[in-house]
Design a protein around this motif. Sequence first.
Motif, PDB file in Angstrom:
ATOM      1  N   ASN A 102      20.403 -47.159 -86.209  1.00 51.36           N
ATOM      2  CA  ASN A 102      20.771 -48.498 -85.735  1.00 51.36           C
ATOM      3  C   ASN A 102      21.103 -48.414 -84.257  1.00 51.36           C
ATOM      4  OD1 ASN A 102      20.517 -49.718 -88.262  1.00 51.36           O
ATOM      5  ND2 ASN A 102      22.571 -49.091 -88.849  1.00 51.36           N
ATOM      6  N   TRP A 103      20.579 -49.366 -83.484  1.00 49.57           N
ATOM      7  CA  TRP A 103      20.814 -49.370 -82.040  1.00 49.57           C
ATOM      8  C   TRP A 103      22.302 -49.268 -81.771  1.00 49.57           C
ATOM      9  CZ3 TRP A 103      17.958 -48.502 -78.004  1.00 49.57           C
ATOM     10  CH2 TRP A 103      18.486 -48.785 -76.746  1.00 49.57           C
ATOM     11  N   PRO A 104      22.776 -48.399 -80.885  1.00 51.90           N
ATOM     12  CA  PRO A 104      22.023 -47.642 -79.899  1.00 51.90           C
ATOM     13  C   PRO A 104      21.683 -46.211 -80.329  1.00 51.90           C
ATOM     14  CG  PRO A 104      24.328 -47.514 -79.326  1.00 51.90           C
ATOM     15  CD  PRO A 104      24.225 -48.333 -80.599  1.00 51.90           C
ATOM     16  N   ASP A 105      21.702 -45.923 -81.613  1.00 47.27           N
ATOM     17  CA  ASP A 105      21.418 -44.562 -82.082  1.00 47.27           C
ATOM     18  C   ASP A 105      19.918 -44.319 -82.191  1.00 47.27           C
ATOM     19  OD1 ASP A 105      21.778 -41.981 -82.993  1.00 47.27           O
ATOM     20  OD2 ASP A 105      22.151 -42.585 -85.061  1.00 47.27           O
ATOM     21  N   LEU A 155      17.125 -32.208 -77.299  1.00 48.20           N
ATOM     22  CA  LEU A 155      18.573 -32.419 -77.268  1.00 48.20           C
ATOM     23  C   LEU A 155      18.966 -33.826 -77.712  1.00 48.20           C
ATOM     24  CD1 LEU A 155      19.298 -30.482 -73.962  1.00 48.20           C
ATOM     25  CD2 LEU A 155      19.661 -29.704 -76.315  1.00 48.20           C
ATOM     26  N   GLN A 156      18.000 -34.570 -78.258  1.00 46.45           N
ATOM     27  CA  GLN A 156      18.237 -35.907 -78.810  1.00 46.45           C
ATOM     28  C   GLN A 156      19.044 -36.785 -77.855  1.00 46.45           C
ATOM     29  OE1 GLN A 156      17.134 -37.398 -82.057  1.00 46.45           O
ATOM     30  NE2 GLN A 156      15.686 -35.933 -81.243  1.00 46.45           N
ATOM     31  N   GLN A 157      18.505 -36.959 -76.666  1.00 46.24           N
ATOM     32  CA  GLN A 157      19.160 -37.814 -75.685  1.00 46.24           C
ATOM     33  C   GLN A 157      18.934 -39.279 -76.048  1.00 46.24           C
ATOM     34  OE1 GLN A 157      18.988 -35.859 -71.639  1.00 46.24           O
ATOM     35  NE2 GLN A 157      17.548 -34.642 -72.831  1.00 46.24           N
ATOM     36  N   THR A 158      19.990 -40.031 -76.064  1.00 48.64           N
ATOM     37  CA  THR A 158      19.985 -41.403 -76.547  1.00 48.64           C
ATOM     38  C   THR A 158      19.397 -42.361 -75.515  1.00 48.64           C
ATOM     39  OG1 THR A 158      21.972 -40.854 -77.790  1.00 48.64           O
ATOM     40  CG2 THR A 158      21.460 -43.176 -77.564  1.00 48.64           C
ATOM     41  N   VAL A 159      18.528 -43.246 -75.972  1.00 51.23           N
ATOM     42  CA  VAL A 159      17.849 -44.195 -75.101  1.00 51.23           C
ATOM     43  C   VAL A 159      18.856 -45.037 -74.307  1.00 51.23           C
ATOM     44  CG1 VAL A 159      16.327 -46.218 -75.067  1.00 51.23           C
ATOM     45  CG2 VAL A 159      15.793 -44.280 -76.561  1.00 51.23           C
ATOM     46  N   ALA A 160      19.881 -45.529 -74.955  1.00 51.87           N
ATOM     47  CA  ALA A 160      20.835 -46.421 -74.298  1.00 51.87           C
ATOM     48  C   ALA A 160      21.591 -45.736 -73.163  1.00 51.87           C
ATOM     49  CB  ALA A 160      21.829 -46.973 -75.317  1.00 51.87           C
ATOM     50  N   PHE A 161      21.693 -44.415 -73.203  1.00 49.81           N
ATOM     51  CA  PHE A 161      22.471 -43.689 -72.204  1.00 49.81           C
ATOM     52  C   PHE A 161      21.626 -42.703 -71.404  1.00 49.81           C
ATOM     53  CE2 PHE A 161      25.186 -44.758 -75.831  1.00 49.81           C
ATOM     54  CZ  PHE A 161      26.006 -45.670 -75.208  1.00 49.81           C
ATOM     55  N   ALA A 162      20.304 -42.851 -71.475  1.00 47.09           N
ATOM     56  CA  ALA A 162      19.398 -41.956 -70.759  1.00 47.09           C
ATOM     57  C   ALA A 162      19.568 -42.128 -69.252  1.00 47.09           C
ATOM     58  CB  ALA A 162      17.948 -42.248 -71.150  1.00 47.09           C
ATOM     59  N   THR A 176      17.830 -50.465 -72.376  1.00 52.93           N
ATOM     60  CA  THR A 176      17.724 -51.510 -73.389  1.00 52.93           C
ATOM     61  C   THR A 176      16.990 -50.989 -74.617  1.00 52.93           C
ATOM     62  OG1 THR A 176      15.572 -52.357 -72.660  1.00 52.93           O
ATOM     63  CG2 THR A 176      17.553 -53.249 -71.562  1.00 52.93           C
ATOM     64  N   GLY A 177      17.025 -51.796 -75.657  1.00 50.08           N
ATOM     65  CA  GLY A 177      16.307 -51.475 -76.881  1.00 50.08           C
ATOM     66  C   GLY A 177      14.903 -52.043 -76.914  1.00 50.08           C
ATOM     67  N   SER A 178      14.375 -52.412 -75.746  1.00 49.89           N
ATOM     68  CA  SER A 178      13.008 -52.955 -75.716  1.00 49.89           C
ATOM     69  C   SER A 178      12.007 -51.871 -76.109  1.00 49.89           C
ATOM     70  CB  SER A 178      12.662 -53.486 -74.317  1.00 49.89           C
ATOM     71  OG  SER A 178      12.472 -52.419 -73.409  1.00 49.89           O
ATOM     72  N   ALA A 179      10.915 -52.310 -76.698  1.00 49.32           N
ATOM     73  CA  ALA A 179       9.874 -51.370 -77.105  1.00 49.32           C
ATOM     74  C   ALA A 179       9.370 -50.558 -75.920  1.00 49.32           C
ATOM     75  CB  ALA A 179       8.718 -52.112 -77.776  1.00 49.32           C
ATOM     76  N   GLU A 180       9.244 -51.192 -74.765  1.00 42.78           N
ATOM     77  CA  GLU A 180       8.743 -50.505 -73.569  1.00 42.78           C
ATOM     78  C   GLU A 180       9.711 -49.417 -73.119  1.00 42.78           C
ATOM     79  OE1 GLU A 180       9.125 -53.874 -73.744  1.00 42.78           O
ATOM     80  OE2 GLU A 180       7.027 -54.493 -73.935  1.00 42.78           O
ATOM     81  N   ASN A 181      10.990 -49.726 -73.131  1.00 44.52           N
ATOM     82  CA  ASN A 181      11.978 -48.735 -72.704  1.00 44.52           C
ATOM     83  C   ASN A 181      12.071 -47.590 -73.705  1.00 44.52           C
ATOM     84  OD1 ASN A 181      14.075 -47.854 -70.807  1.00 44.52           O
ATOM     85  ND2 ASN A 181      15.423 -48.176 -72.566  1.00 44.52           N
TER      86      ASN A 181
END
Length: 99
Positions: free
Chosen positions: A43-46, A52-59, A65-70
């Motif tokens: 579930n966003w932002p997970d 190292l499983q770097q999280t999209v929201a904190f990259a 954002t949770g956009s498909a492009e990002n």
Amino acid sequence: MTRDEIIALIVSKARQYGEQPADILGGAIAESALDPNAARYGNWPDVSFGLLQQTVAFADEGDHTGSAENIDLIRRLYCDPVHALDVGIKKFAYWRGKS
């Protein structure tokens, strides 16, 4: 990459950044089982990718954002093991108060 090549890369990158190889290797095993293409779609932002499983929201890249492009951008960046380790080891050092 083979498992041995991934381990050698992790050891080399850890040394490059002055970290203990076992610390980074242990993190990569725990987070991705040494799979550079590992992905977690929780579930966003997970949502995270790579060794190292770097999280999209904190990259460090993208627009957080949770956009498909990002999400696709971060997946492509962090499924590159060299890039993922360069970014992830620096972040590891930061959170340990070393930088």
